[in-house]
Design a protein around this motif. Structure first.
Motif, PDB file in Angstrom:
ATOM      1  N   THR A   1     -15.915  -6.474  23.218  1.00 28.33           N
ATOM      2  CA  THR A   1     -15.133  -6.715  24.424  1.00 28.33           C
ATOM      3  C   THR A   1     -14.768  -8.203  24.514  1.00 28.33           C
ATOM      4  OG1 THR A   1     -16.378  -4.979  25.567  1.00 28.33           O
ATOM      5  CG2 THR A   1     -15.118  -6.493  26.943  1.00 28.33           C
TER       6      THR A   1
ATOM      7  N   ARG B   1     -16.278 -10.038  29.276  1.00 27.43           N
ATOM      8  CA  ARG B   1     -17.750 -10.091  29.296  1.00 27.43           C
ATOM      9  C   ARG B   1     -18.232 -11.141  30.284  1.00 27.43           C
ATOM     10  NH1 ARG B   1     -19.425 -11.649  23.774  1.00 27.43           N
ATOM     11  NH2 ARG B   1     -17.231 -11.921  23.242  1.00 27.43           N
TER      12      ARG B   1
ATOM     13  N   GLY C   1     -18.243  -9.880  33.713  1.00 24.22           N
ATOM     14  CA  GLY C   1     -19.391  -9.014  33.946  1.00 24.22           C
ATOM     15  C   GLY C   1     -20.669  -9.803  34.150  1.00 24.22           C
TER      16      GLY C   1
ATOM     17  N   THR D   1     -16.041   7.142  35.777  1.00 22.56           N
ATOM     18  CA  THR D   1     -16.910   6.598  34.728  1.00 22.56           C
ATOM     19  C   THR D   1     -16.361   7.036  33.370  1.00 22.56           C
ATOM     20  OG1 THR D   1     -18.376   8.485  35.066  1.00 22.56           O
ATOM     21  CG2 THR D   1     -18.994   6.423  36.098  1.00 22.56           C
TER      22      THR D   1
ATOM     23  N   SER E   1     -11.485   1.808  27.710  1.00 27.70           N
ATOM     24  CA  SER E   1     -12.357   1.883  26.542  1.00 27.70           C
ATOM     25  C   SER E   1     -11.682   1.439  25.258  1.00 27.70           C
ATOM     26  CB  SER E   1     -12.876   3.314  26.368  1.00 27.70           C
ATOM     27  OG  SER E   1     -13.789   3.640  27.385  1.00 27.70           O
TER      28      SER E   1
ATOM     29  N   MET F   1     -13.741  -1.595  25.654  1.00 27.89           N
ATOM     30  CA  MET F   1     -14.766  -1.537  26.701  1.00 27.89           C
ATOM     31  C   MET F   1     -15.447  -0.172  26.741  1.00 27.89           C
ATOM     32  SD  MET F   1     -12.876  -3.598  29.823  1.00 27.89           S
ATOM     33  CE  MET F   1     -14.262  -3.407  30.949  1.00 27.89           C
TER      34      MET F   1
ATOM     35  N   TRP G   1     -18.687   0.148  28.827  1.00 29.78           N
ATOM     36  CA  TRP G   1     -18.623  -0.219  30.237  1.00 29.78           C
ATOM     37  C   TRP G   1     -18.377   1.001  31.123  1.00 29.78           C
ATOM     38  CZ3 TRP G   1     -19.034  -5.450  31.813  1.00 29.78           C
ATOM     39  CH2 TRP G   1     -19.033  -6.387  30.771  1.00 29.78           C
ATOM     40  N   ARG G   2     -17.777   2.043  30.572  1.00 34.09           N
ATOM     41  CA  ARG G   2     -17.518   3.313  31.245  1.00 34.09           C
ATOM     42  C   ARG G   2     -16.669   3.146  32.500  1.00 34.09           C
ATOM     43  NH1 ARG G   2     -16.657   5.424  28.068  1.00 34.09           N
ATOM     44  NH2 ARG G   2     -16.773   7.508  28.967  1.00 34.09           N
TER      45      ARG G   2
ATOM     46  N   SER H   1     -18.970  -3.097  36.007  1.00 36.45           N
ATOM     47  CA  SER H   1     -17.912  -2.676  35.089  1.00 36.45           C
ATOM     48  C   SER H   1     -16.551  -2.710  35.767  1.00 36.45           C
ATOM     49  CB  SER H   1     -18.207  -1.269  34.571  1.00 36.45           C
ATOM     50  OG  SER H   1     -19.411  -1.237  33.839  1.00 36.45           O
TER      51      SER H   1
ATOM     52  N   ALA I   1     -15.386  -6.235  35.778  1.00 34.50           N
ATOM     53  CA  ALA I   1     -14.921  -6.607  34.441  1.00 34.50           C
ATOM     54  C   ALA I   1     -13.524  -6.037  34.183  1.00 34.50           C
ATOM     55  CB  ALA I   1     -15.912  -6.113  33.386  1.00 34.50           C
TER      56      ALA I   1
END
Length: 385
Positions: free
Chosen positions: A41, A46, A49, A95, A232, A237, A240-241, A270, A273
């Motif tokens: 990522t 990051r 986050g 998610t 994703s 990512m 991170w979902r 997440s 982020a």
């Protein structure tokens, strides 16, 4: 003991994971299998986050997700594709796209409703339809047609029980990007037969030729379309979902209702982020996409040079070459390639009957490894011919 759920017990394990569980126990395997970016990522995401953790953003958010993130998603969809959704009533954060797909199908389907799925398709589509009480009905596409969906074939599969059409573009496993004309024909069919459309657009930013068409932006589609997206793939990512749904208010609000009882909300950290990803990471995404494009061209050229016919993938990060010249079925090809030359690919038949005779190769792998994989595949083909 009383029996467990019939639908779930009848569902086989993922055909993708079976090969990579084996590969994980072997040394010196080059994996071209799992659909995950090999990039970390980007740092700015990051760092956002890390900042969120350091400042205590570890609580629940609203069930539908952070308002700022939903605003950014709706603004991005409008500016990028002309797809217009109200952030407060027609967008929710999930998610990952996997949960978004599950929510959409649970909201749309009553027991026994049929969902038409063009295949080869992502392995989760059929099980998720079944888990929601529906009946998956697959319609074949052909590599000779670049896996474009034929609306006439889809129409032939429609019955009084048909409720929706589910497709992904750009597609996993083929890398196909549906032509706008094919999508427009599906919209016309959906209008004629009063069907819903569920569009998995997780690979929208990974389009190399032409322009991605958001299904929800096409004339006549909006009121019957659920668009699924997320962070994703293009933003690297996966862990991170974070995904999202954009849909008409009635559908979106029922998705929130299921979401609030099952998942409550996507992770707060997440989501923050993801805000950073939308606000400041476009250059990072562009750099990763350019690298995938370079790998795509090298890898497809290499496949053709070792004798495997391969359609030019226009999106995602998969090649789907024909392995018919080997004389092997796709399962045998993948098993022997793994055990004899330590290259892991996915047999095409796990993505549907029309995937037989192909294997899926992910080129989200460093270029030197792709080149070594091609050499090993070439030696394997020479040994079986």
């Amino acid at each position: 003991m009383k029996p467990l759920n019939d639908v779930i017990t009848a569902c086989p394990p993922s055909g993708i994971r079976r090969f990579f569980d084996i590969a994980a126990e072997m040394d010196d395997v080059i994996s071209l299998g799992v659909g995950e970016p090999d990039f970390v990522t980007p740092w700015r995401i990051r760092e956002a986050g890390i900042y969120a953790l350091e400042h205590g953003y570890t609580t629940y958010t609203s069930n539908a997700g952070l308002p700022k993130l939903r605003r950014l998603i709706c603004t991005d969809q409008a500016s990028r594709y002309g797809a217009h959704y109200a952030w407060d009533t027609e967008c929710l954060i999930t998610t990952g796209v996997s949960e978004g797909l599950d929510l959409a199908l649970r909201v749309l389907l009553n027991p026994g409703d049929e969902v038409i799925i063009p295949e080869p398709c992502y392995v989760a589509y059929e099980p998720c339809v079944r888990f929601a009480g529906g009946v998956p009905v697959t319609v074949a596409t052909r590599w000779e047609d670049d896996f474009a969906v034929d609306a006439a074939r889809v129409a032939d599969a429609v019955t009084p029980r048909t409720k929706a059409i589910l497709l992904g573009s750009p597609a996993n496993p083929t890398g196909a990007v549906q032509p706008r004309a094919s999508l427009e024909a599906l919209v016309a069919l959906a209008q004629e037969r009063d069907l819903y459309l569920v569009s998995d657009e997780i690979y929208d930013r990974l389009t190399y030729e032409g322009r991605h068409s958001c299904l929800g932006a096409l004339p006549g589609a909006r009121d019957r379309t659920v668009v699924l997206g997320g962070f994703s793939k293009a933003q690297a990512m996966t862990g991170w979902r974070v995904g999202w749904i954009c849909a008409p208010e009635e559908i979106a609000q029922l998705c929130v209702r299921v979401h609030q009882y099952t998942m409550l909300c996507a992770p707060h950290v997440s989501q923050l982020a993801a805000v950073e990803a939308l606000e400041h990471a476009d250059d990072d995404v562009a750099a990763m996409v350019a690298d995938y494009d370079r790998r795509r061209r090298v890898f497809v050229k290499g496949l053709r040079e070792i004798g495997l016919d391969c359609p030019e993938p226009s999106g995602a990060f998969y090649a789907f070459p024909s392995i018919r010249r080997s004389g092997l079925d796709s399962e045998t090809f993948a098993e022997r390639l793994l055990h004899e030359h330590k290259v892991a690919v996915v047999p095409g038949n796990v993505f549907g009957p029309s995937g037989e005779g192909h294997v899926r190769c992910s080129y989200a792998t460093a270029l030197p490894l792709l080149e070594e994989a091609l050499e090993r595949m070439g030696r394997f083909l020479a040994s079986v011919n």
